[in-house]
Design an enzyme around this catalytic site. Structure first.
Site, PDB file in Angstrom:
ATOM      1  N   HIS A  34       5.751   6.285  -2.080  1.00  0.00           N
ATOM      2  CA  HIS A  34       7.183   5.974  -2.082  1.00  0.00           C
ATOM      3  C   HIS A  34       7.605   5.772  -3.534  1.00  0.00           C
ATOM      4  O   HIS A  34       6.779   5.886  -4.456  1.00  0.00           O
ATOM      5  CB  HIS A  34       7.474   4.751  -1.218  1.00  0.00           C
ATOM      6  CG  HIS A  34       6.597   3.566  -1.533  1.00  0.00           C
ATOM      7  ND1 HIS A  34       6.667   2.899  -2.731  1.00  0.00           N
ATOM      8  CD2 HIS A  34       5.604   2.965  -0.825  1.00  0.00           C
ATOM      9  CE1 HIS A  34       5.783   1.918  -2.733  1.00  0.00           C
ATOM     10  NE2 HIS A  34       5.106   1.937  -1.592  1.00  0.00           N
ATOM     11  N   HIS A  37       5.394   3.642  -5.919  1.00  0.00           N
ATOM     12  CA  HIS A  37       4.240   4.336  -6.512  1.00  0.00           C
ATOM     13  C   HIS A  37       4.681   5.267  -7.644  1.00  0.00           C
ATOM     14  O   HIS A  37       4.061   5.325  -8.696  1.00  0.00           O
ATOM     15  CB  HIS A  37       3.547   5.216  -5.463  1.00  0.00           C
ATOM     16  CG  HIS A  37       2.941   4.491  -4.308  1.00  0.00           C
ATOM     17  ND1 HIS A  37       3.395   4.671  -3.021  1.00  0.00           N
ATOM     18  CD2 HIS A  37       1.912   3.618  -4.232  1.00  0.00           C
ATOM     19  CE1 HIS A  37       2.656   3.949  -2.200  1.00  0.00           C
ATOM     20  NE2 HIS A  37       1.758   3.291  -2.906  1.00  0.00           N
ATOM     21  N   GLN A  61     -11.614  -2.442   2.324  1.00  0.00           N
ATOM     22  CA  GLN A  61     -10.642  -3.516   2.085  1.00  0.00           C
ATOM     23  C   GLN A  61      -9.835  -3.855   3.334  1.00  0.00           C
ATOM     24  O   GLN A  61      -8.944  -4.691   3.289  1.00  0.00           O
ATOM     25  CB  GLN A  61      -9.728  -3.191   0.896  1.00  0.00           C
ATOM     26  CG  GLN A  61      -8.696  -2.113   1.157  1.00  0.00           C
ATOM     27  CD  GLN A  61      -7.906  -1.769  -0.102  1.00  0.00           C
ATOM     28  OE1 GLN A  61      -8.454  -1.231  -1.055  1.00  0.00           O
ATOM     29  NE2 GLN A  61      -6.620  -2.100  -0.118  1.00  0.00           N
ATOM     30  N   MET A 184       9.540  -1.912  -1.314  1.00  0.00           N
ATOM     31  CA  MET A 184       9.001  -0.654  -0.796  1.00  0.00           C
ATOM     32  C   MET A 184       7.530  -0.831  -0.457  1.00  0.00           C
ATOM     33  O   MET A 184       6.776  -1.488  -1.174  1.00  0.00           O
ATOM     34  CB  MET A 184       9.159   0.438  -1.842  1.00  0.00           C
ATOM     35  CG  MET A 184      10.599   0.795  -2.024  1.00  0.00           C
ATOM     36  SD  MET A 184      10.756   2.387  -2.802  1.00  0.00           S
ATOM     37  CE  MET A 184      12.490   2.665  -2.510  1.00  0.00           C
TER      38      MET A 184
END
Ligand code: AMP
Length: 283
Positions: A34, A37, A61, A184
């Site tokens: 998005h 990034h 993770q 975002m």
């Protein structure tokens, strides 16, 4: 733009760039890009000759019952978007290349990973620091860019780099938001339209907290009470944590003197969203 899938090929390419005296920047991601990034990648572009983005949904993770399997993925779209902002290489390794049979080595940053997300997601930060450490050895960047959206992650990575003498410059970047304030996140696609509306309460509560502080409130508990009120008034919302912490040590901050991190993790339906803001008495 080149796509590299093999760890060995990425390492050879990084060595070649280094021999040529090129400065390498890395932006690690889990893909499903998005504008947040892409802003990190544009920043990387200004700090290096070569920009590498990694796209890897890192299995270690995610905890049991979390969204590893259903995490959104769209490599074709990611490649197209990254190309538009001038990324040189998309490094997208397989899980078996990253964690081959018999894998048993991990990096653990202790104190700063204990509270907040570390408390609700046991093992999460060990997975993050391990994969980021591995990516540093593979891509051999001079600089790496991380978003303040994952504030605790940025603190842990700075700590790791310092403690392990990694010769890499770590740059943070402020949270990129939708026009209405929602931070975002790739996970925002999980939200239906009602949840999307309720999710605005996170950024609203952060703004309200800053207003209270600007008006002179210095007591963390008082600010947190207001924040909790706003969040809990949303339908189908459950607070995982809402806490005030010192932005460098992540120790609890009962008073607002100097900058204080207000960090939130909130379930909106089944989707866990995080957001934060550094509150400042003088802002
Ligand atoms: P992710 O793909 O969610 O692991 O995120 C990859 C990188 O992008 C991390 O350094 C995140 O902190 C950063 N990032 C994600 N969302 C945002 C955002 N809204 N604003 C700024 N950085 C972000």
């Amino acid at each position: 733009m080149r796509i590299i899938e093999k760890v060995s090929e990425m390492q050879q390419q990084a060595d070649a760039w280094r021999r040529e005296g090129k400065r390498i920047a890395l932006v690690p991601t889990m893909g499903y890009l998005h504008r947040g990034h892409l802003t990190l990648m544009q920043k990387a572009r200004n700090h290096a000759d070569i920009v590498v983005m990694s796209v890897f949904v890192n299995p270690i993770q995610f905890g049991p019952g979390e969204d590893f399997e259903r995490y959104p993925r769209d490599m074709e779209r990611d490649v197209r978007l990254a190309k538009e902002v001038g990324v040189d290489v998309a490094f997208s390794p397989s899980a078996t290349d990253m964690y081959p049979e018999g894998y048993q080595t991990h990096i653990e940053v202790t104190e700063v990973t204990r509270p907040l997300c570390g408390k609700s997601r046991p093992g999460h930060f060990q997975g993050v620091t391990t994969v980021v450490g591995k990516l540093f050895h593979i891509v051999k960047p001079h600089t790496a860019i991380f978003g303040e959206k994952d504030f605790q992650q940025l603190v842990a990575i700075r700590r790791m780099v310092k403690d392990l003498n990694m010769d890499i410059e770590i740059l943070g970047h402020p949270i990129v938001r939708e026009e209405d304030g929602l931070a975002m996140s790739s996970r925002n696609v999980y939200l239906n339209s009602e949840q999307r509306k309720n999710a605005l309460r996170l950024s609203q509560s952060l703004r309200e907290a800053q207003t209270l502080v600007r008006q002179g409130e210095r007591n963390s508990a008082a600010v947190l009470a207001r924040v909790r009120n706003i969040l809990e008034a949303g339908k189908d919302m459950r607070i995982d944590y809402a806490e005030m912490r010192h932005p460098e040590t992540l120790q609890e901050a009962s008073q607002i003197e100097g900058p204080v991190l207000l960090a939130l993790a909130v379930f909106v339906g089944a989707t866990r969203l995080i957001d934060n803001r550094v509150l400042n008495a003088s802002a």
